[in-house]
Design a protein around this motif. Structure first.
Motif, mmCIF file in Angstrom:
data_model
loop_
_atom_site.group_PDB
_atom_site.id
_atom_site.type_symbol
_atom_site.label_atom_id
_atom_site.label_comp_id
_atom_site.label_asym_id
_atom_site.label_seq_id
_atom_site.Cartn_x
_atom_site.Cartn_y
_atom_site.Cartn_z
ATOM 1 N N LEU A 5 0.917 -1.357 -0.089
ATOM 2 C CA LEU A 5 -0.028 -0.035 -0.225
ATOM 3 C C LEU A 5 1.167 1.287 -0.061
ATOM 4 O O LEU A 5 1.902 1.198 0.687
ATOM 5 N N PRO A 6 0.496 2.447 -0.677
ATOM 6 C CA PRO A 6 1.492 3.455 -0.749
ATOM 7 C C PRO A 6 1.130 4.261 0.723
ATOM 8 O O PRO A 6 0.335 4.234 1.435
ATOM 9 N N HIS A 7 2.535 4.730 1.114
ATOM 10 C CA HIS A 7 2.595 5.483 2.095
ATOM 11 C C HIS A 7 2.893 6.964 1.485
ATOM 12 O O HIS A 7 3.831 7.322 1.084
ATOM 13 N N ASP A 8 1.982 7.830 2.041
ATOM 14 C CA ASP A 8 2.034 9.236 1.432
ATOM 15 C C ASP A 8 2.901 10.126 2.405
ATOM 16 O O ASP A 8 2.511 10.282 3.549
ATOM 17 N N VAL A 9 3.847 10.744 1.879
ATOM 18 C CA VAL A 9 4.796 11.623 2.623
ATOM 19 C C VAL A 9 4.589 13.150 2.156
ATOM 20 O O VAL A 9 4.786 13.434 1.064
ATOM 21 N N ALA A 10 4.213 13.891 2.848
ATOM 22 C CA ALA A 10 4.118 15.459 2.483
ATOM 23 C C ALA A 10 5.251 16.191 3.201
ATOM 24 O O ALA A 10 5.530 15.958 4.518
ATOM 25 N N ILE A 11 5.944 16.976 2.647
ATOM 26 C CA ILE A 11 7.217 17.687 2.983
ATOM 27 C C ILE A 11 6.877 19.080 2.871
ATOM 28 O O ILE A 11 6.578 19.783 1.732
ATOM 29 N N LEU A 12 6.682 19.781 4.063
ATOM 30 C CA LEU A 12 6.354 21.231 4.052
ATOM 31 C C LEU A 12 7.410 22.211 4.005
ATOM 32 O O LEU A 12 8.279 22.375 5.039
ATOM 33 N N VAL A 13 7.694 22.676 2.836
ATOM 34 C CA VAL A 13 8.848 23.310 2.398
ATOM 35 C C VAL A 13 8.410 24.790 2.643
ATOM 36 O O VAL A 13 7.374 25.190 2.440
ATOM 37 N N HIS A 14 9.572 25.592 2.903
ATOM 38 C CA HIS A 14 9.304 26.977 2.853
ATOM 39 C C HIS A 14 10.539 27.961 2.561
ATOM 40 O O HIS A 14 11.579 27.206 2.522
ATOM 41 N N ASP A 15 10.206 29.079 2.288
ATOM 42 C CA ASP A 15 11.861 29.867 1.760
ATOM 43 C C ASP A 15 12.686 29.944 3.142
ATOM 44 O O ASP A 15 12.528 30.126 4.118
ATOM 45 N N GLY A 16 13.884 29.575 2.480
ATOM 46 C CA GLY A 16 15.011 29.464 3.359
ATOM 47 C C GLY A 16 15.316 28.080 3.888
ATOM 48 O O GLY A 16 16.033 27.742 4.659
ATOM 49 N N VAL A 17 14.427 27.118 3.440
ATOM 50 C CA VAL A 17 14.484 25.930 3.948
ATOM 51 C C VAL A 17 15.907 25.397 3.680
ATOM 52 O O VAL A 17 16.614 25.407 2.562
ATOM 53 N N THR A 18 16.370 24.555 4.502
ATOM 54 C CA THR A 18 17.659 23.818 4.365
ATOM 55 C C THR A 18 17.456 22.633 3.433
ATOM 56 O O THR A 18 16.746 21.761 4.045
ATOM 57 N N LEU A 19 18.234 22.689 2.448
ATOM 58 C CA LEU A 19 17.927 21.697 1.366
ATOM 59 C C LEU A 19 18.039 20.404 1.959
ATOM 60 O O LEU A 19 17.406 19.297 1.678
ATOM 61 N N LEU A 20 19.487 20.095 2.652
ATOM 62 C CA LEU A 20 19.643 18.690 2.856
ATOM 63 C C LEU A 20 18.568 18.063 4.024
ATOM 64 O O LEU A 20 18.451 17.074 4.143
ATOM 65 N N ASP A 21 17.985 18.897 4.668
ATOM 66 C CA ASP A 21 16.862 18.574 5.710
ATOM 67 C C ASP A 21 15.923 17.872 5.128
ATOM 68 O O ASP A 21 15.231 16.983 5.712
ATOM 69 N N PHE A 22 15.551 17.808 3.829
ATOM 70 C CA PHE A 22 14.506 17.079 3.146
ATOM 71 C C PHE A 22 14.880 16.412 2.286
ATOM 72 O O PHE A 22 14.485 15.283 1.883
ATOM 73 N N ALA A 23 15.777 16.789 1.513
ATOM 74 C CA ALA A 23 16.546 15.935 0.399
ATOM 75 C C ALA A 23 17.265 14.718 1.056
ATOM 76 O O ALA A 23 17.123 13.707 0.219
ATOM 77 N N GLY A 24 17.797 14.647 2.154
ATOM 78 C CA GLY A 24 18.203 13.398 2.642
ATOM 79 C C GLY A 24 17.204 12.472 2.974
ATOM 80 O O GLY A 24 17.206 11.197 2.495
ATOM 81 N N PRO A 25 16.161 12.708 3.756
ATOM 82 C CA PRO A 25 15.139 11.724 4.012
ATOM 83 C C PRO A 25 14.186 11.308 2.724
ATOM 84 O O PRO A 25 13.930 10.276 2.724
ATOM 85 N N ALA A 26 14.194 12.454 1.855
ATOM 86 C CA ALA A 26 13.353 11.882 0.449
ATOM 87 C C ALA A 26 14.219 11.010 -0.261
ATOM 88 O O ALA A 26 13.714 10.093 -0.843
ATOM 89 N N GLN A 27 15.714 10.911 -0.088
ATOM 90 C CA GLN A 27 16.553 10.347 -0.862
ATOM 91 C C GLN A 27 16.536 8.762 -0.210
ATOM 92 O O GLN A 27 16.385 7.799 -0.873
#
Length: 326
Positions: A5-27
């Motif tokens: 079953l799919p597991h849906d992940v929403a990543i709440l990005v915002h101006d100034g967001v640290t790229l690696l903060d969400f790129a690492g988990p997304a990878q």
């Protein structure tokens, strides 16, 4: 084998967001998909507008943070926190999405966004080691764990700085898919499935505002200037001509520690700096004022889950050893 079953992940990005903060988990989630998982990642922002990361990369989002249900809401941090307040629209977006999410996750200073949204009230949490004190100040009902790589409290997860988001993502994958998948993802990313020690091994030496009490400043200045002195509780109290009880209360009220632990912390920070400079472990113990190498080793193991020699090997250089004579 049937598709999970799919597991849906929403990543709440915002101006100034640290790229690696969400790129690492997304990878990490993407690697898990190659191993049979079915994570579906969606990028959202407070109003649905594209945002710019902390390094200037433009991030195209899929839409606005709404009341649409996701299995996981991930909130990355930004360099501007905790220096500036969290904008109301960002806190409200986190609150709105968290209300219908199966679990809520923050990376690094994303914890400040959760705190501003009231999502950490009464909970255990962590953030980047530089910001743990400020998080505790802004969220007085939180129990901040400054040395944790990540903290789970019910369905709320918070992690330490930046790359600790990968550690937390691996823990989430293990929770969802089991240890074998998490282990294979760690291998693919060339990271430890569980790193040794807490984030204090990465922190800078002890700094902070001077104590308000002149008597306490006298003691802290004395210990800092000569860490190798004899600093039993009785000796320190006698030096100031106060009772041991009064001195202990001063340390507790102003520094949230004991006199003995303060002396130990000063010696630990000095020893760590000496190891970083290339001193041998034995010499570092001597210069930092530890009674012996063994006493220093015990402190290192307790604080960073590593011996002084292992710590030095891990942090002195990022280069591979060269072959002599080539």
């Amino acid at each position: 084998m049937p598709t999970p079953l799919p597991h849906d992940v929403a990543i709440l990005v915002h101006d100034g967001v640290t790229l690696l903060d969400f790129a690492g988990p997304a990878q990490a989630f993407t690697e898990a998909n190659r191993l049979g998982a079915n994570y579906r990642t969606t990028l959202v922002s407070p109003a649905g507008a594209d945002v710019t990361s902390n390094i200037g990369v433009r991030i195209a989002v899929d839409g606005a943070a709404t009341s649409q249900r996701f299995d996981t809401l991930l909130v990355p941090g930004a360099d501007i926190y905790p220096r500036t307040p969290v904008p109301r629209d960002l806190a409200e977006a986190a609150q709105r999405s968290a209300a219908v999410a199966g679990r809520v996750v923050s990376v690094c200073t994303g914890a400040f966004i959760l705190a501003a949204a009231g999502l950490l009230d009464g909970k255990r949490a962590t953030t980047h080691w530089k910001a743990t004190h400020e998080l505790a100040t802004r969220c007085p009902t939180c129990t901040v764990e400054p040395d944790a790589i990540y903290v789970r409290d019910g369905t709320t997860y918070t992690s330490a700085g930046i790359t600790a988001g990968i550690d937390l993502a691996l823990a989430l994958i293990e929770e969802d898919r089991g240890p074998d998948t998490a282990r294979d993802v760690a291998r693919a990313l060339v990271v430890y499935m569980q790193r040794a020690g807490g984030q204090s091994q990465f922190s800078a030496p002890l700094h902070g505002p001077p104590p308000r009490s002149p008597a306490l400043r006298t003691v802290t200045d004395l210990v800092t200037a000569n860490p190798g002195g004899q600093y039993s509780l009785g000796a320190l109290a006698k030096h100031l001509n106060v009772s041991t009880r009064h001195l202990t209360r001063l340390f507790h009220d102003e520094l949230s520690t004991t006199p003995g632990r303060y002396v130990e912390n000063i010696r630990f920070d000095l020893a760590r700096a000496l190891l970083d400079q290339g001193h041998t472990a034995t010499r570092a113990a001597e210069l930092a004022g530890f009674p012996s190498y063994e006493s220093m080793r015990r402190v290192f193991v307790r604080k960073v889950a590593s011996s002084p020699v292992a710590y030095q090997r891990r942090f002195t250089t990022a280069l591979e050893p060269t072959t002599q004579g080539r």
